[in-house]
Design a protein around this motif. Sequence first.
Motif, short mmCIF file in Angstrom:
data_model
loop_
_atom_site.label_atom_id
_atom_site.label_comp_id
_atom_site.label_asym_id
_atom_site.label_seq_id
_atom_site.Cartn_x
_atom_site.Cartn_y
_atom_site.Cartn_z
N PHE A 8 -3.42 0.75 -3.64
CA PHE A 8 -3.01 -0.64 -3.40
C PHE A 8 -2.34 -1.18 -4.66
O PHE A 8 -2.80 -0.95 -5.78
N LYS A 38 -4.76 -6.34 1.44
CA LYS A 38 -5.82 -5.42 1.02
C LYS A 38 -6.51 -4.77 2.23
O LYS A 38 -7.02 -3.65 2.13
N THR A 93 0.87 -1.18 0.00
CA THR A 93 0.00 0.00 0.00
C THR A 93 0.90 1.22 0.00
O THR A 93 1.86 1.29 0.77
N PHE A 98 -4.70 -1.65 3.10
CA PHE A 98 -5.09 -0.58 2.17
C PHE A 98 -6.40 0.06 2.59
O PHE A 98 -6.51 1.30 2.67
#
Length: 444
Positions: free
Chosen positions: A317, A343, A303, A346
């Motif tokens: 991301f 993720k 990120t 992020f």
Amino acid sequence: MSRYKRYERYKDSGVEWIGEIPEHWGVKPLKRVFKIINGGTPSSSEESYWNGEIVWVTPNDLSKLTEACIVDSERKITQDGLHNCSARIVPKGSIVISTRAPIGYVAIAGVPLCTNQGCKSLVAINKVNPKYFYYWMHSISFYLNVLGQGTTFIELSNSSLSMVELLTPSINEQKAIANFLDQKTAGIDGLIADKEKLIELLQEKRQAIITEAVTKGLNQNVKMKDSGIEWIGEIPEHWRLSKIKYESLINNKTLSESTDDDYEIEYIDISSVTSIGGINDVQSLNFKDAPSRARRILSKGDTIVSTVRTYLKAIAFIENTQSNLICSTGFAVLTPLSKVVPKYLFYLMRSEKYVNEIVRRSVGVSYPAVNASDIGDLECALPDRDEQMYIVEYLDNFTMQINQLVNDIQLQIQKLKEYRQSLISEAVTGKIDVREFGSISEVI
């Protein structure tokens, strides 16, 4: 435009890019309809020339307009400033057009004013309807740009502008066309504004859902506890507290200064990151041609968080697996450790609470910035990996739906803008006869 009738008889205008025009219309070079008045700039070092009462228009002022008339400017000059530069006052009703950086912004002077040298003013020689010629100049911005010349910057000269062909229907027809376009464009602009507001609301909803999910979880019935961190607030009781620097590596890999000059990189700058965390306009560069800030090596799952101009919220991301992806040192690169789903990190950094806290910790007014260590010191509350993955899956699905809706609405807006431009062009060139609509309202 089939809903509007055409004039009964047409003739060749004699101008290739205009084509046929109504038989009773004339074609004249601009110099026979308007006097061209140049602008100028008083000396910036003389304080007595500035902060006066005279509106002094620049291309930047024109670029910010949301209506046809201009009545104010970001900077104003004094009578002394006016007398000591080449700018001249033009009367209300004059047409002001930007002729450099860029060419083609246009407005009607709503008050007597002057301009800088990036604009020219058109003062009518005989009686005209300013709004008709405002729409005319607006419709031919593409052609004005073609006429621009120069090496350092492209500029539209007086001689080129003076020979631009204008169509000259009667003053009554000019007024009818202007009234028609006022009515129609107002309706189109209203639709566009409504759709832009809807996009804004969707983006706010997306941001609120992301923030709620990564700071409260998805289970509304879960027992909560005080995090002890004022800006985070309450968190689910079973979540653990930590700091970003304990959950991710920061700026782990840097491109060596001894890198081969011909090594090709794919470069991400702050301007490459969109408002919703996407990445556009990646530049392909050889190392020798890349800016000195192109040094952060990126890997899939990283990120990136902007540490400069933090108000831009440039956070993205990295889903790409290519080995030569490099970003600016104006980013902090967060590489999550084993307890954090990439993720999820992020979404955490994209949440409103974290964006606001990063901005709050920034130093500087015009160019606010934080250190990567400041980002590393941010507290975070984390569920276990399984719950993180569940939240990521939920947010991926939700944001995909929102993004699709936003894309659909943006396409509708683009079509409305194209229709608006086409309508203006068809009306001012006489391809449609709008005289009977000129003084009445009609639903779009």
